[in-house]
Design a protein around this motif. Structure first.
Motif, short mmCIF file in Angstrom:
data_model
loop_
_atom_site.label_atom_id
_atom_site.label_comp_id
_atom_site.label_asym_id
_atom_site.label_seq_id
_atom_site.Cartn_x
_atom_site.Cartn_y
_atom_site.Cartn_z
N LYS A 98 -23.79 28.16 -54.13
CA LYS A 98 -24.72 27.08 -54.81
C LYS A 98 -24.82 25.93 -54.26
O LYS A 98 -23.63 25.29 -53.98
CB LYS A 98 -24.41 27.24 -56.38
N GLY A 99 -25.74 25.28 -54.28
CA GLY A 99 -26.18 24.00 -53.52
C GLY A 99 -26.64 24.17 -51.94
O GLY A 99 -26.74 23.18 -51.55
N SER A 100 -26.36 25.26 -51.42
CA SER A 100 -26.56 25.41 -50.01
C SER A 100 -28.41 25.38 -49.97
O SER A 100 -28.84 25.75 -50.89
CB SER A 100 -26.34 26.80 -49.44
N GLY A 101 -28.56 24.98 -48.90
CA GLY A 101 -30.21 24.91 -48.49
C GLY A 101 -30.46 25.92 -47.14
O GLY A 101 -29.45 26.06 -46.30
N ILE A 102 -31.55 26.58 -47.56
CA ILE A 102 -32.02 27.41 -46.04
C ILE A 102 -33.48 26.78 -45.91
O ILE A 102 -34.22 26.73 -46.68
CB ILE A 102 -32.23 28.81 -46.29
N ARG A 103 -33.42 26.49 -44.68
CA ARG A 103 -34.75 25.74 -44.24
C ARG A 103 -35.53 26.82 -43.28
O ARG A 103 -35.05 27.21 -42.10
CB ARG A 103 -34.48 24.59 -43.11
N PHE A 104 -36.80 27.16 -43.67
CA PHE A 104 -37.37 28.06 -42.76
C PHE A 104 -38.37 27.31 -41.63
O PHE A 104 -38.97 26.10 -42.29
CB PHE A 104 -38.53 28.82 -43.40
N LEU A 105 -38.57 27.49 -40.53
CA LEU A 105 -39.12 26.49 -39.59
C LEU A 105 -40.01 27.40 -38.56
O LEU A 105 -39.76 28.64 -38.17
CB LEU A 105 -38.34 25.51 -39.00
N GLY A 106 -40.80 26.81 -37.87
CA GLY A 106 -41.55 27.56 -36.56
C GLY A 106 -40.69 27.15 -35.45
O GLY A 106 -40.25 26.05 -35.10
N LYS A 107 -40.59 28.35 -34.62
CA LYS A 107 -39.87 27.95 -33.40
C LYS A 107 -40.66 28.69 -32.25
O LYS A 107 -41.25 29.64 -32.44
CB LYS A 107 -38.38 28.64 -33.41
N VAL A 108 -40.55 28.29 -31.14
CA VAL A 108 -41.13 28.58 -29.77
C VAL A 108 -40.40 30.12 -29.56
O VAL A 108 -38.98 30.04 -29.79
CB VAL A 108 -40.88 27.77 -28.68
N TYR A 109 -41.08 31.32 -29.09
CA TYR A 109 -40.77 32.54 -28.83
C TYR A 109 -41.06 33.27 -29.98
O TYR A 109 -40.83 33.03 -31.16
CB TYR A 109 -39.34 32.56 -28.24
N GLY A 110 -41.62 34.42 -29.52
CA GLY A 110 -42.06 35.54 -30.37
C GLY A 110 -43.31 35.63 -31.01
O GLY A 110 -44.18 34.81 -30.47
N SER A 111 -43.47 36.08 -32.21
CA SER A 111 -44.82 36.24 -32.77
C SER A 111 -44.58 36.20 -34.32
O SER A 111 -43.83 36.79 -34.71
CB SER A 111 -45.72 36.99 -32.11
N THR A 112 -45.32 36.00 -35.02
CA THR A 112 -45.74 36.36 -36.52
C THR A 112 -47.00 36.90 -36.72
O THR A 112 -47.91 37.35 -35.60
CB THR A 112 -45.79 35.15 -37.30
#
Length: 101
Positions: free
Chosen positions: A25-39
């Motif tokens: 509890k209290g932790s944070g997870i940031r989602f971000l765009g990164k170079v390499y791969g694909s979506t």
């Protein structure tokens, strides 16, 4: 301009983050765009994640005291989409879906 982006974390993805990343509890997870791969909607970029605390938040959801969020600096990557985070049992890792809004 107010953005209405949503982040959805499925139950299986939540369990993976708690068990494999060791979140409390209290932790944070940031989602971000990164170079390499694909979506589903990007070539040459994929979704990365890091354990950190939010600063300037574009979107967030809080589940069991854990903050899952996207920083305003990553608006270029997520603009126009909601993010659904699920768990791929075969690959044993999170899988990210972009849902146009």
């Amino acid at each position: 301009m107010k953005l209405t982006m949503k982040i959805e974390i499925t139950d299986s993805a939540k369990e993976w983050f708690e068990n494999e990343v060791g979140l409390e509890k209290g932790s944070g997870i940031r989602f971000l765009g990164k170079v390499y791969g694909s979506t589903e909607v990007h070539e040459g970029f994929s979704v990365g994640m890091e354990v950190t605390q939010p600063a300037e938040v574009l979107a967030k959801t809080i589940i069991d005291g854990i903050i899952y969020f996207i920083d305003k600096n990553d608006e270029w990557f997520f603009s126009g989409y909601d993010l659904q985070v699920n768990y791929d049992k075969e690959r044993e890792e999170p899988i990210y879906h972009f849902i146009e809004h």
